[in-house]
Write an enzyme that holds these catalytic residues in place. Structure first.
Site, PDB file in Angstrom:
ATOM      1  N   GLU A   1       0.809  -1.220   0.000  1.00 25.44           N
ATOM      2  CA  GLU A   1       0.000   0.000   0.000  1.00 25.44           C
ATOM      3  C   GLU A   1       0.849   1.281   0.000  1.00 25.44           C
ATOM      4  OE1 GLU A   1      -3.412   2.102   2.823  1.00 25.44           O
ATOM      5  OE2 GLU A   1      -1.891   0.777   3.685  1.00 25.44           O
TER       6      GLU A   1
ATOM      7  N   ALA B   1       6.275  -7.847 -12.974  1.00 27.66           N
ATOM      8  CA  ALA B   1       7.462  -7.622 -12.141  1.00 27.66           C
ATOM      9  C   ALA B   1       7.243  -8.081 -10.703  1.00 27.66           C
ATOM     10  CB  ALA B   1       7.845  -6.136 -12.159  1.00 27.66           C
TER      11      ALA B   1
ATOM     12  N   SER C   1      12.518 -11.851 -15.126  1.00 24.34           N
ATOM     13  CA  SER C   1      13.131 -12.980 -14.431  1.00 24.34           C
ATOM     14  C   SER C   1      14.504 -12.546 -13.900  1.00 24.34           C
ATOM     15  CB  SER C   1      13.236 -14.193 -15.371  1.00 24.34           C
ATOM     16  OG  SER C   1      13.613 -15.354 -14.637  1.00 24.34           O
TER      17      SER C   1
ATOM     18  N   LYS D   1      19.491 -15.626 -11.473  1.00 22.56           N
ATOM     19  CA  LYS D   1      19.506 -16.702 -10.470  1.00 22.56           C
ATOM     20  C   LYS D   1      18.647 -17.899 -10.885  1.00 22.56           C
ATOM     21  CE  LYS D   1      20.597 -13.492  -6.754  1.00 22.56           C
ATOM     22  NZ  LYS D   1      20.894 -12.392  -7.691  1.00 22.56           N
TER      23      LYS D   1
ATOM     24  N   VAL E   1      22.867  -4.334  -2.518  1.00 18.76           N
ATOM     25  CA  VAL E   1      24.060  -4.220  -1.680  1.00 18.76           C
ATOM     26  C   VAL E   1      24.520  -2.765  -1.502  1.00 18.76           C
ATOM     27  CG1 VAL E   1      25.723  -4.556  -3.579  1.00 18.76           C
ATOM     28  CG2 VAL E   1      26.333  -5.243  -1.257  1.00 18.76           C
TER      29      VAL E   1
ATOM     30  N   THR F   1      29.814 -11.364   2.021  1.00 20.99           N
ATOM     31  CA  THR F   1      29.645 -12.770   2.387  1.00 20.99           C
ATOM     32  C   THR F   1      30.849 -13.639   2.013  1.00 20.99           C
ATOM     33  OG1 THR F   1      28.454 -13.234   0.335  1.00 20.99           O
ATOM     34  CG2 THR F   1      27.128 -12.645   2.259  1.00 20.99           C
TER      35      THR F   1
ATOM     36  N   ARG G   1      25.530 -16.905   2.479  1.00 20.91           N
ATOM     37  CA  ARG G   1      24.201 -17.102   3.048  1.00 20.91           C
ATOM     38  C   ARG G   1      23.541 -18.319   2.387  1.00 20.91           C
ATOM     39  NH1 ARG G   1      21.772 -11.328   1.776  1.00 20.91           N
ATOM     40  NH2 ARG G   1      22.680 -11.945  -0.220  1.00 20.91           N
TER      41      ARG G   1
ATOM     42  N   GLU H   1      23.255 -19.055  -1.569  1.00 20.61           N
ATOM     43  CA  GLU H   1      23.988 -18.025  -2.308  1.00 20.61           C
ATOM     44  C   GLU H   1      25.120 -18.613  -3.149  1.00 20.61           C
ATOM     45  OE1 GLU H   1      25.090 -13.508  -1.176  1.00 20.61           O
ATOM     46  OE2 GLU H   1      26.002 -15.003   0.127  1.00 20.61           O
TER      47      GLU H   1
END
Length: 412
Positions: free
Chosen positions: A108, A154, A197, A200, A245, A262, A330, A333
């Site tokens: 919202e 999206a 898309s 990943k 990031v 990471t 993580r 990842e």
């Protein structure tokens, strides 16, 4: 030190900036002459250099008359319209001669902010609709009322670690919600459905990427079921998007550090939000149906180097002023992202920044049935059963740094 050269390469600029910053100099840049106010450079236009200027890629600019024809007198619906990508697609589409622009999001407050922005700019014929893409009755009513010609999809859950721990939600939105919007596009004879898309989805190592790959597969499986052309666009990370990031690093710098990375060797592809959306629009316009478009993302950037550059651009030194802490990968990842799977190659288009991926074939009817079954299984909220089913649909999905690695060992 002011850098006024306009045609300097990003790598050359980065090299010079590194040397200057190491000598405790402040570095600023001058905008292109065409952006000078009345042909005169004002002191206020000399800006601090931004991380975007050091990306190692040229920003893509597209001026294409194809888009004018594509959107002329069309009803255009955008899901996830309040998000980073969705809102920018909406801004760019709003400059064309559309008939109606329907912006749908479940969030919202961000949708309200976009509504105020569009009101300020006096954008005409725009409907702001709070709705969840998972709700069949609600989405059906929207399609029935507006019968959109073009859909930009999206809406998605995109954060890898969160989705690793919440596979039900990942499937419910990224697969079942997407399937619903695709099915409605077919039912109401939309001309095109363009899905956003991610890189990943290629050889996925996490739940999020695997669910996006399944959505891609569903788009392919229903391509010839009706008049609607289903088009997929894949790209990597976008600068400044929600949860990315760079905003995180900025907050960490403001707090005095440390910056968290990471893995020291982790790399990512980056592009700006406007250029990513420009390419989505153009890929959608050129698409004939069934394609997966991949974008030229330039060179991958090492996140550790990015962190160092941002510390320097803030007028600080690493590690004296601000340190960088390696926190470990993580769940789910990857160290390196890919834009094409091992068994894929590309075909060039007229735009050298956009390519078509050639993907492996699969039994279309079987995939549809598997996806319907996955949406049924996901209602159990049993994470292991859900992920097991995902892996059976996407055999190249191998978990990394995740509790679901045990499922791969059982099948290997």
């Amino acid at each position: 030190m002011i850098v006024s050269i306009q045609n300097i390469s990003s790598s050359n600029l980065l090299e010079k900036v590194d040397k200057l910053l190491s000598k405790s100099l402040k570095v600023k840049i001058v905008p292109p002459v065409k952006n000078w106010i009345d042909g005169t450079l004002e002191a206020a236009q000399i800006k601090e250099i931004k991380i975007e200027d050091l990306l190692g890629r040229k920003v893509i600019n597209i001026e294409n008359s194809l888009l004018k024809n594509e959107f002329d007198q069309k009803v255009i619906l955008i899901t996830g319209a309040a998000g980073s990508i969705g809102s920018e697609i909406a801004r760019q589409v709003s400059n064309y001669n559309y008939t109606k622009l329907i912006l749908v999001d479940q969030a919202e407050s961000p949708l309200y902010d976009l509504q105020q922005e569009f009101k300020q700019e006096k954008k005409k014929e725009v409907a702001f609709i709070i709705a969840d893409i998972r709700e069949e009755r609600r989405m059906t009513s929207i399609f029935k009322e507006y019968t959109p010609d073009i859909i930009f999809h999206a809406a998605a859950y995109k954060h890898v670690p969160l989705m690793e721990n919440n596979p039900y939600e990942a499937v419910n939105v990224n697969v079942c919600g997407t399937r619903l919007v695709m099915d409605l596009s077919l039912k109401y004879n939309a001309e095109k459905f363009v899905m956003v898309s991610t890189d990943k989805a290629v050889n996925p190592t996490n739940v999020m990427g695997a669910t996006k790959r399944i959505a891609e597969m569903y788009a392919t499986s229903i391509q010839n079921k009706g008049e609607t052309k289903f088009i997929t666009t894949r790209f990597g990370n976008v600068l400044g998007s929600n949860g990315s990031v760079i905003p995180l690093f900025k907050k960490q710098i403001e707090k005095g550090g440390p910056l968290t990375v990471t893995h020291k060797e982790i790399t990512r592809y980056f592009m700006t939000i406007p250029e990513a959306c420009q390419l989505v629009l153009e890929a959608g316009a050129m698409g004939k149906g069934g394609e997966i478009y991949v974008f030229d993302m330039g060179k991958s950037i090492k996140i550790f180097d990015l962190a160092q550059n941002m510390i320097q651009l803030s007028g600080l030194k690493y590690p004296e002023d601000i340190d960088i802490k390696i926190t470990g990968l993580r769940p789910g990842e990857k160290i390196y992202e890919e834009l094409l799977a091992n068994d894929e190659n590309t075909v060039q288009t007229y735009n050298d920044k956009i390519m078509i991926a050639k993907v492996r074939g699969f039994d279309l009817n079987s995939v549809q049935n598997e996806i319907i079954e996955l949406c049924t299984i996901s209602k159990s909220c049993n994470a292991i059963e859900i992920v097991k089913k995902i892996k059976s649909i996407v055999p190249e999905y191998k978990s990394q740094n995740s509790q679901y690695e045990a499922l791969d060992k059982k099948t290997s």
